[in-house]
Design an enzyme around this catalytic site. Structure first.
Site, PDB file in Angstrom:
ATOM      1  N   CYS A  38      -3.221 -34.976 -43.827  1.00 15.27           N
ATOM      2  CA  CYS A  38      -2.529 -35.589 -45.276  1.00 15.27           C
ATOM      3  C   CYS A  38      -2.046 -34.467 -46.059  1.00 15.27           C
ATOM      4  O   CYS A  38      -1.205 -34.722 -46.975  1.00 15.27           O
ATOM      5  CB  CYS A  38      -3.218 -36.836 -46.051  1.00 15.27           C
ATOM      6  SG  CYS A  38      -3.888 -37.978 -44.936  1.00 15.27           S
TER       7      CYS A  38
ATOM      8  N   CYS B 225      -5.044 -48.796 -52.632  1.00 12.86           N
ATOM      9  CA  CYS B 225      -4.837 -48.045 -51.251  1.00 12.86           C
ATOM     10  C   CYS B 225      -3.277 -47.519 -51.487  1.00 12.86           C
ATOM     11  O   CYS B 225      -2.441 -48.224 -51.739  1.00 12.86           O
ATOM     12  CB  CYS B 225      -5.019 -48.563 -50.168  1.00 12.86           C
ATOM     13  SG  CYS B 225      -6.728 -49.557 -49.914  1.00 12.86           S
TER      14      CYS B 225
ATOM     15  N   LYS C   7       0.455 -43.620 -54.146  1.00 11.74           N
ATOM     16  CA  LYS C   7       0.006 -45.033 -54.373  1.00 11.74           C
ATOM     17  C   LYS C   7       1.239 -45.865 -54.250  1.00 11.74           C
ATOM     18  O   LYS C   7       1.177 -46.855 -53.766  1.00 11.74           O
ATOM     19  CB  LYS C   7      -0.803 -45.178 -55.614  1.00 11.74           C
ATOM     20  CG  LYS C   7      -1.270 -46.591 -55.999  1.00 11.74           C
ATOM     21  CD  LYS C   7      -2.144 -47.242 -55.260  1.00 11.74           C
ATOM     22  CE  LYS C   7      -1.712 -47.969 -54.228  1.00 11.74           C
ATOM     23  NZ  LYS C   7      -0.935 -49.577 -54.740  1.00 11.74           N
TER      24      LYS C   7
ATOM     25  N   HIS D 192       3.267 -42.459 -48.965  1.00 10.03           N
ATOM     26  CA  HIS D 192       2.419 -41.377 -48.240  1.00 10.03           C
ATOM     27  C   HIS D 192       2.853 -41.195 -46.960  1.00 10.03           C
ATOM     28  O   HIS D 192       1.901 -41.646 -45.806  1.00 10.03           O
ATOM     29  CB  HIS D 192       0.880 -41.788 -48.533  1.00 10.03           C
ATOM     30  CG  HIS D 192      -0.183 -40.560 -48.013  1.00 10.03           C
ATOM     31  ND1 HIS D 192       0.491 -39.274 -47.888  1.00 10.03           N
ATOM     32  CD2 HIS D 192      -1.417 -40.640 -47.730  1.00 10.03           C
ATOM     33  CE1 HIS D 192      -0.702 -38.611 -47.719  1.00 10.03           C
ATOM     34  NE2 HIS D 192      -1.706 -39.283 -47.374  1.00 10.03           N
TER      35      HIS D 192
HETATM   36  C1  LIG Z   1      -3.913 -51.307 -47.462  1.00 10.56           C
HETATM   37  C2  LIG Z   1      -3.662 -51.372 -46.090  1.00 10.56           C
HETATM   38  C3  LIG Z   1      -4.915 -51.723 -45.272  1.00 10.56           C
HETATM   39  C4  LIG Z   1      -2.757 -52.630 -46.062  1.00 10.56           C
HETATM   40  O1  LIG Z   1      -2.395 -52.862 -44.755  1.00 10.56           O
HETATM   41  P1  LIG Z   1      -1.799 -54.605 -43.912  1.00 10.56           P
HETATM   42  O2  LIG Z   1      -2.746 -55.416 -44.642  1.00 10.56           O
HETATM   43  O3  LIG Z   1      -1.617 -54.370 -42.714  1.00 10.56           O
HETATM   44  O4  LIG Z   1      -0.732 -54.201 -44.958  1.00 10.56           O
HETATM   45  P2  LIG Z   1       0.782 -54.882 -44.599  1.00 10.56           P
HETATM   46  O5  LIG Z   1       1.686 -53.798 -43.920  1.00 10.56           O
HETATM   47  O6  LIG Z   1       0.851 -56.035 -43.712  1.00 10.56           O
HETATM   48  O7  LIG Z   1       1.578 -55.258 -45.895  1.00 10.56           O
HETATM   49  C5  LIG Z   1       1.093 -56.702 -46.450  1.00 10.56           C
HETATM   50  C6  LIG Z   1       1.947 -56.427 -47.657  1.00 10.56           C
HETATM   51  O8  LIG Z   1       1.119 -55.621 -48.856  1.00 10.56           O
HETATM   52  C7  LIG Z   1       2.234 -54.667 -48.889  1.00 10.56           C
HETATM   53  N1  LIG Z   1       1.360 -53.450 -48.753  1.00 10.56           N
HETATM   54  C8  LIG Z   1       0.772 -52.605 -47.775  1.00 10.56           C
HETATM   55  N2  LIG Z   1       0.083 -51.855 -48.023  1.00 10.56           N
HETATM   56  C9  LIG Z   1       0.173 -51.569 -49.502  1.00 10.56           C
HETATM   57  C10 LIG Z   1      -0.226 -50.874 -50.260  1.00 10.56           C
HETATM   58  N3  LIG Z   1      -1.224 -49.770 -50.034  1.00 10.56           N
HETATM   59  N4  LIG Z   1      -0.060 -51.096 -51.675  1.00 10.56           N
HETATM   60  C11 LIG Z   1       0.541 -51.776 -52.155  1.00 10.56           C
HETATM   61  N5  LIG Z   1       1.072 -52.823 -51.313  1.00 10.56           N
HETATM   62  C12 LIG Z   1       0.915 -52.742 -49.904  1.00 10.56           C
HETATM   63  C13 LIG Z   1       3.237 -54.754 -48.182  1.00 10.56           C
HETATM   64  O9  LIG Z   1       4.564 -54.194 -48.523  1.00 10.56           O
HETATM   65  C14 LIG Z   1       3.440 -56.183 -47.761  1.00 10.56           C
HETATM   66  O10 LIG Z   1       4.020 -56.769 -48.873  1.00 10.56           O
HETATM   67  P3  LIG Z   1       5.138 -58.123 -48.468  1.00 10.56           P
HETATM   68  O11 LIG Z   1       4.252 -58.865 -47.561  1.00 10.56           O
HETATM   69  O12 LIG Z   1       5.524 -58.349 -49.691  1.00 10.56           O
HETATM   70  O13 LIG Z   1       6.101 -57.450 -47.595  1.00 10.56           O
HETATM   71  C15 LIG Z   1      -3.160 -50.140 -45.309  1.00 10.56           C
HETATM   72  O14 LIG Z   1      -1.563 -49.930 -46.214  1.00 10.56           O
HETATM   73  C16 LIG Z   1      -3.940 -48.804 -45.620  1.00 10.56           C
HETATM   74  O15 LIG Z   1      -4.928 -48.660 -44.761  1.00 10.56           O
HETATM   75  N6  LIG Z   1      -3.660 -47.840 -46.404  1.00 10.56           N
HETATM   76  C17 LIG Z   1      -4.186 -46.822 -46.415  1.00 10.56           C
HETATM   77  C18 LIG Z   1      -3.619 -45.756 -45.689  1.00 10.56           C
HETATM   78  C19 LIG Z   1      -4.242 -44.401 -45.460  1.00 10.56           C
HETATM   79  O16 LIG Z   1      -5.512 -44.429 -45.101  1.00 10.56           O
HETATM   80  N7  LIG Z   1      -3.921 -43.408 -45.676  1.00 10.56           N
HETATM   81  C20 LIG Z   1      -4.345 -41.972 -45.399  1.00 10.56           C
HETATM   82  C21 LIG Z   1      -5.353 -41.675 -46.849  1.00 10.56           C
HETATM   83  S1  LIG Z   1      -6.572 -40.356 -46.797  1.00 10.56           S
END
Ligand SMILES: CC(C)(COP(=O)(O)OP(=O)(O)OC[C@H]1O[C@@H](n2cnc3c(N)ncnc32)[C@H](O)[C@@H]1OP(=O)(O)O)[C@@H](O)C(=O)NCCC(=O)NCCS
Length: 386
Positions: free
Chosen positions: A84, A207, A329, A333
Site C-alpha cells: 500500500c 475501513c 477512507k 485506496h
Molecule cells: C470493509 C470491507 C470488508 C467491505 O467489503 P464488502 O462488505 O464486500 O463491501 P461491498 O463491496 O459488498 O460493498 C457494500 C456496500 O458498502 C460500501 N462500502 C464498501 N466498502 C466500504 C468502506 N470501506 N467504507 C464505506 N463504504 C464501503 C459499498 O460502496 C457498498 O455500498 P452500496 O451497497 O451502497 O453500493 C472491504 O471494503 C475491506 O476489506 N476493506 C479493507 C481493504 C484493505 O484491507 N485495504 C488494505 C489496507 S492496509
C-alpha cells in the site's frame, strides 16, 4: 545537498470501481499530469510506475507499456511495488533521481485495478502483502491486524469506538468535497457504530474500501521549472523508514516505527518541525491508523491522538487539518496509486485547483503513506512556491 526538485503538474482519475483496463486507467492519469505540467511526452526522460496487483488484470512490467502508449518507447521506465506504500516509495525514487541530477523531468504514475476480483479474492491478494508466514497465512488479513492494533491502543490510552468513528465521519465529510472520491457519503458517529462489524472493534465505516484508480505527477529540476513559468510546488523533505514486517515482531504495536523514522528524516531535511505543517495527507487505511499516524508524525503526543480528533483538532478548520482530500477512507485506496494521489492533493491545494476544499493560507504540507501494517513508510514535505 541534493538539487531542488519541483512538482510541475499532477493528474488523477476518479477513485472507485472503474470499468477501464489497468493501462487505460494509468494513461488517463499520466496524460492529465502531462497536460497539467504544460509539457510534451518527449520532455520526459524517465518513467516511474507503482503498482501491486497488475497481474490480476493481466499486466505486469507496466512501465515500458505506459512509455510506449505515451509515444516515448525509448524512455526507460521502472515499475515499483511496496504494497500500500508503493506510490510514496516510488515517488521517493523519482525524487532522488531528479535530486541527484540524473534527470530534469520524470513522470511518476501510480495505478491499481482490483475491484473486478471481488472482496474475498482482493482480501486474499492483499494478505500476500503482510508477512504471510506469520500473518496472512494464519488468517490474519489487514482488517484483523489493524483490529488488534486498535484493541491495544484503546486499552492503553482509554480511547473508545466513538473516537475511531470520528475519524471516519471527518474524512467522509472531506471526501464529500472531492469530486474524485470513491465513497462520497455523509455519515454520523452512529452510522459508523451501527455498520456491520468487519473485525471487532473495526466496522464497515472504519475501513477503507477496495478501489481502482490512478494518480500521476511530473517532477522536474529547478532549471526545467524556471522555464515553465507555472505555479510550483517544491519537495523540501523526503524520508524513508522500515519496521519489523510482522506486527508480532514489534515491541509496541501502538506506534509504527517506520513512520517515526521517515518523518524525522523528512523534517530534518526540510528544516521544519511538525508545528510548521499546515495540513497533512496521512495513511488512514483504517480509522485507528490515522490516530496512530498523527502521533507518529509528531502532531500530537503519544496517546493524545484520539483526544485531538474528539476535540476537532484534525478537522478542516482545526489546528492541523488531516486528510482534506477525504483520505484512504473516503477518497479511496487504489493501493499502487495512493501515495501519488496524496501528492496530487497537495499540488491541487497549492495551485488553486482544490475548488471547495482549499485549506486557507496553507504553505507547507506533509504526505505519509505506508505498506502493509507499516513495514515500509515514506514521508514527504512540500512547500508552496509563489
Ligand atoms: C470493509 C470491507 C470488508 C467491505 O467489503 P464488502 O462488505 O464486500 O463491501 P461491498 O463491496 O459488498 O460493498 C457494500 C456496500 O458498502 C460500501 N462500502 C464498501 N466498502 C466500504 C468502506 N470501506 N467504507 C464505506 N463504504 C464501503 C459499498 O460502496 C457498498 O455500498 P452500496 O451497497 O451502497 O453500493 C472491504 O471494503 C475491506 O476489506 N476493506 C479493507 C481493504 C484493505 O484491507 N485495504 C488494505 C489496507 S492496509
Amino acid at each position: 545537498m541534493p538539487n531542488k526538485v519541483f512538482v510541475l503538474g499532477a493528474g488523477s482519475t476518479r477513485y472507485g470501481r472503474l470499468n477501464e483496463g489497468i493501462i487505460e486507467i494509468a494513461m488517463n492519469a499520466s496524460t492529465d499530469a502531462i497536460e497539467s505540467a504544460g509539457i510534451r511526452p518527449k520532455d520526459i526522460e524517465a518513467g516511474y510506475i507503482s503498482n501491486v496487483f497488475g497481474v490480476s488484470d493481466r499486466q505486469v512490467h507496466m512501465a515500458p507499456v505506459i512509455m510506449s502508449n505515451l509515444g516515448i518507447p525509448e524512455v526507460p521506465g521502472l515499475s515499483i511495488e511496496s504494497a500500500c506504500g508503493s506510490g510514496s516509495i516510488m515517488f521517493r525514487e523519482a525524487f532522488a533521481n531528479v535530486a541527484a541530477g540524473f534527470y530534469d523531468c520524470v513522470l511518476a504514475t501510480g495505478v491499481e485495478k482490483i475491484t473486478h476480483t471481488g472482496t474475498i479474492q482482493s482480501t486474499t491478494l492483499f494478505s500476500y502483502c503482510s508477512d504471510f508466514f506469520y500473518e496472512g497465512g494464519n488468517g490474519a488479513s489487514f482488517p484483523g491486524l489493524f483490529a488488534s492494533i486498535a484493541r491495544a491502543y484503546m486499552a492503553r490510552y482509554k480511547a473508545n469506538e466513538e473516537d475511531l468513528a470520528r475519524v471516519a465521519v471527518k474524512n467522509h465529510e472531506n471526501g464529500m468535497l472531492n469530486p474524485k472520491s470513491h465513497v462520497r457519503k455523509k455519515i454520523t458517529v452512529d452510522d459508523v457504530l451501527q455498520s456491520p462489524v468487519v473485525a471487532s472493534p473495526l466496522k464497515l465505516y472504519d475501513c477503507c474500501p477496495f478501489s481502482d484508480g490512478a494518480s500521476a505527477v511530473i517532477l522536474c529540476s529547478a532549471d526545467f521549472a524556471k522555464k515553465s513559468g507555472r505555479p510550483l510546488v517544491e519537495v523540501v523533505g523526503s524520508g524513508r523508514g522500515a519496521s519489523p514486517a510482522a506486527v508480532q515482531g514489534r515491541e509496541d504495536i501502538t506506534t509504527i516505527p517506520s513512520s517515526v523514522a521517515a518523518a524525522n528524516q523528512a523534517y530534518k531535511m526540510a528544516g521544519v518541525t511538525p508545528k510548521d505543517i499546515d495540513f497533512a495527507e496521512v495513511h488512514d487505511c483504517f480509522t485507528i491508523a490515522e490516530i496512530i499516524d498523527i502521533e507518529d508524525l509528531g502532531f500530537f503526543k503519544k496517546g493524545e491522538g484520539a483526544y485531538a480528533v474528539r476535540e476537532g483538532a484534525t478537522s478542516r478548520s482545526g489546528e492541523i487539518p488531516i486528510n482534506p482530500s477525504g483520505g484512504l477512507k473516503s477518497k479511496g485506496h487504489p493501493i499502487g496509486a495512493t501515495g501519488i494521489g496524496q501528492v496530487v492533493e497537495v499540488f491541487e491545494q497549492f495551485t488553486g485547483k482544490a475548488d471547495g476544499r482549499v485549506i486557507k493560507d496553507a504553505e507547507l504540507a506533509l504526505t505519509h503513506n505506508f505498506g502493509a501494517t507499516g513495514a515500509s513508510s515514506a514521508v514527504h514535505i512540500f512547500k508552496k512556491v509563489n
